[in-house]
Design a protein around this motif. Sequence first.
Motif, PDB file in Angstrom:
ATOM      1  N   ARG A 171      -5.975  11.502  -2.435  1.00 18.98           N
ATOM      2  CA  ARG A 171      -6.681  10.220  -2.308  1.00 18.98           C
ATOM      3  C   ARG A 171      -6.851   9.550  -3.670  1.00 18.98           C
ATOM      4  NH1 ARG A 171      -9.653   8.919   2.073  1.00 18.98           N
ATOM      5  NH2 ARG A 171     -11.507   8.324   0.876  1.00 18.98           N
ATOM      6  N   LYS A 196      -2.006   2.596  -6.333  1.00 20.87           N
ATOM      7  CA  LYS A 196      -2.173   1.208  -5.884  1.00 20.87           C
ATOM      8  C   LYS A 196      -2.788   0.348  -6.980  1.00 20.87           C
ATOM      9  CE  LYS A 196      -3.566  -1.627  -1.988  1.00 20.87           C
ATOM     10  NZ  LYS A 196      -3.865  -2.800  -2.825  1.00 20.87           N
ATOM     11  N   THR A 224      -6.454  17.318  -0.736  1.00 19.12           N
ATOM     12  CA  THR A 224      -6.775  16.033  -0.107  1.00 19.12           C
ATOM     13  C   THR A 224      -7.473  15.098  -1.091  1.00 19.12           C
ATOM     14  OG1 THR A 224      -6.965  17.066   2.077  1.00 19.12           O
ATOM     15  CG2 THR A 224      -8.058  14.931   1.770  1.00 19.12           C
ATOM     16  N   LYS A 245       0.865  -1.188   0.000  1.00 18.11           N
ATOM     17  CA  LYS A 245       0.000   0.000   0.000  1.00 18.11           C
ATOM     18  C   LYS A 245       0.897   1.232   0.000  1.00 18.11           C
ATOM     19  CE  LYS A 245      -3.599  -2.312   2.689  1.00 18.11           C
ATOM     20  NZ  LYS A 245      -2.856  -3.599   2.773  1.00 18.11           N
ATOM     21  N   GLU A 269       2.300   4.985   0.844  1.00  8.37           N
ATOM     22  CA  GLU A 269       2.332   5.772   2.072  1.00  8.37           C
ATOM     23  C   GLU A 269       1.176   6.780   2.054  1.00  8.37           C
ATOM     24  OE1 GLU A 269       5.424   8.640   4.587  1.00  8.37           O
ATOM     25  OE2 GLU A 269       6.048   7.660   2.718  1.00  8.37           O
ATOM     26  N   GLY A 270       0.427   6.839   3.152  1.00  8.22           N
ATOM     27  CA  GLY A 270      -0.738   7.718   3.223  1.00  8.22           C
ATOM     28  C   GLY A 270      -2.041   6.993   2.956  1.00  8.22           C
ATOM     29  N   TRP A 271      -1.946   5.714   2.626  1.00 11.98           N
ATOM     30  CA  TRP A 271      -3.152   4.929   2.338  1.00 11.98           C
ATOM     31  C   TRP A 271      -3.978   4.759   3.611  1.00 11.98           C
ATOM     32  CZ3 TRP A 271      -5.330   2.844  -2.000  1.00 11.98           C
ATOM     33  CH2 TRP A 271      -6.299   1.848  -1.832  1.00 11.98           C
ATOM     34  N   THR A 272      -5.284   4.888   3.455  1.00 12.85           N
ATOM     35  CA  THR A 272      -6.198   4.661   4.579  1.00 12.85           C
ATOM     36  C   THR A 272      -7.150   3.529   4.224  1.00 12.85           C
ATOM     37  OG1 THR A 272      -7.674   6.385   3.700  1.00 12.85           O
ATOM     38  CG2 THR A 272      -6.074   7.042   5.388  1.00 12.85           C
ATOM     39  N   PRO A 273      -7.592   2.751   5.223  1.00 10.23           N
ATOM     40  CA  PRO A 273      -8.425   1.568   4.935  1.00 10.23           C
ATOM     41  C   PRO A 273      -9.675   1.873   4.128  1.00 10.23           C
ATOM     42  CG  PRO A 273      -7.654   1.520   7.213  1.00 10.23           C
ATOM     43  CD  PRO A 273      -7.269   2.856   6.658  1.00 10.23           C
ATOM     44  N   ASP A 274     -10.277   3.066   4.316  1.00 12.45           N
ATOM     45  CA  ASP A 274     -11.518   3.369   3.608  1.00 12.45           C
ATOM     46  C   ASP A 274     -11.322   3.450   2.100  1.00 12.45           C
ATOM     47  OD1 ASP A 274     -10.072   5.881   4.405  1.00 12.45           O
ATOM     48  OD2 ASP A 274     -11.592   6.742   3.066  1.00 12.45           O
ATOM     49  N   LEU A 275     -10.062   3.656   1.650  1.00 14.12           N
ATOM     50  CA  LEU A 275      -9.814   3.729   0.202  1.00 14.12           C
ATOM     51  C   LEU A 275     -10.076   2.392  -0.483  1.00 14.12           C
ATOM     52  CD1 LEU A 275      -6.581   5.942   0.057  1.00 14.12           C
ATOM     53  CD2 LEU A 275      -8.839   6.506  -0.855  1.00 14.12           C
TER      54      LEU A 275
END
Length: 642
Positions: free
Chosen positions: A444, A451, A440, A233, A235-241
């Motif tokens: 995202r 990814k 932002t 993943k 860097e900066g990846w969040t699960p909601d993506l």
Amino acid sequence: MTMTANVRAFQILERADITFGEGVTLIAAENSNGKSSAAKAIAGAMAGDPLHGYLKKDVKALVKDGAKSGSVTITGPGGSISVSYPKAEVSSTGTPPTLGRIAAGLDSLVDIDQKKRGLVLGELLKTAPTREDLAAALADAGFKDEPAAASINKALEDAGKTADPALSLMDYAKLLKAAGVGLNIVHWLWWQIETRGWDGALKKLEGERTELKGRWAEVSGEAFGDQKIQDWKPEGWTPDLAEVSADGLQAVLTAANTALETVVAEQAVDQSELDRLRVDAGKLDALQEAEQAASKKKLDAEVTVVDAENTHRAAEQAVANLPPAEQDSGLSCPHCQGKVHYHKGQDGERLDKAERLSDDVLKQRRLDRITVEGTLNRAKVALSTARADLQAAQRVLDDAQRAVAGAESAKRKLIDLEAQSAGKSGSAEAVQKARDAVATAQLRLDLFQTKARADGLARRITSMSAIIGILAPTGLRQANTQRVLDTFNDSMVRPLCDAAGWKAVRIEPDMNITYGGRPYSQLSGLGPQLSSDQYRVRAILQVALAERAGDRLVILDAADILDQKGRNGLFGMLKRAGMAAVVCMTFSAAALKKGNVPDLEKAKIGRTYWVCGGVAQPLAAVTAAAPQATPPQAGSQAAEAA
């Protein structure tokens, strides 16, 4: 198939006329009398190895001491092959009798390095996988076989496109997509195998996988790792993506940009114009670098044009300097009335006495003219190309200069507008908040797309690795070899062992060769000589592989290492295989005198020859000339077993 061998002055053998090819031909003798020389002579001639490991300059060592020359001639029903020494010159008539190196006893599977044994066996047993084997292996690995090869070829033809085996798998897939058809992995891989061979196709795919790994590292910004790519993943990846889509993220970004535009519109200064100017001014450094590069390229193109013009002028001058290529009757000299030729070249004008040129000279002049005019034509093409490149470089430079001028203008305007807006009221905080929202949303979307690209490459790499595993020597080829090997062990080797009454010889999956379950290397005795068990292994494999190759004759030297029971087994094994053989065994003079040398001719299973003093004779002739202590035992154990 009955054959004869006529050997003269070969090694320690003086003379031998031996009939063989039906049943067992036993060559018997005491030590150092020439039986092995006879076997070697026959094997080398029939298997195409007349040098027997010697260099050409040293092959005279095969001629018997004291003789000036030697020879070996093998004659069969369809023709003959002869080798004359000391030069090892080979001649043949008709269809000469031949024999494989293994059947001839010159090579043995056990002498091949265990790591290479699988490849050699693959060739001997014809274990190369078929297209159907490849298709089945790919299907098991989950690769869908889409359109048939004929459909692919027709689709490419209809689309006016041509496929090339040099294309990568990915490029080939793109080509088929452009032609409106899907990818058939089997079709492409088999094409590669037919073009490059299995190892060549494997090497190509490994190269393509390496390139994909590099692209993954470039996209991710990290060093490649086989495990890393499975759950990487950015860097900066969040699960909601993981729960959203590219379209949804793009919609959020669009909305954020719209909100920013609304806020900016409320400012005294047109913020959109400021943003545009900032973007354009921000390109100035890059545009200036591009301008410098374009300027340099134009200078290079000018140098190329100058060089091409010089080359062209030199070529034109070379053509002008060429002498006439046709017969010239000449001009009349106003003084002597003789015939002269007028020449004008780089070195000035001159008159030469006219001479009639020979056809060869005229021909050479025409050839010279063709060569020089060809050089001129190439120079013209090169000059035209160089001028076109210069024009293109000038256009690129012009565009770059205009772009730099535009960026410089944008920078000046930006400075003026920012100065004008200083101190004016406006919701700077709201604008900044809107800008942060856009940043932002853009981040995202970028993370999601990065990814997605990395995951796509990871899937390609994983698929490529699966295909590479199938093509690797340890993949489909080894599995196919093992399948054929199991059949070979059970249906060809085992019956021979049973017929001989010997322990089971097997080629194991790791290419180790065993006898009764013991590795071949553990069967050795003291010193370099073969043990009787090792001899059994070699004999069994020699007969089995000869039978598989279609040879109907084997040459077995030094069979006297076997005891009486082992010899009986050898003869029984040959009988089971229906294989003709030339077998060399050591017997003592006492055994000959007592009639203990088996007379295979009387037993009606072959022939026996006795070699003494370098001369081979039929056993019957030897025993008839020398009275024996007891009558010959035609039905000896060895003969009975055979």
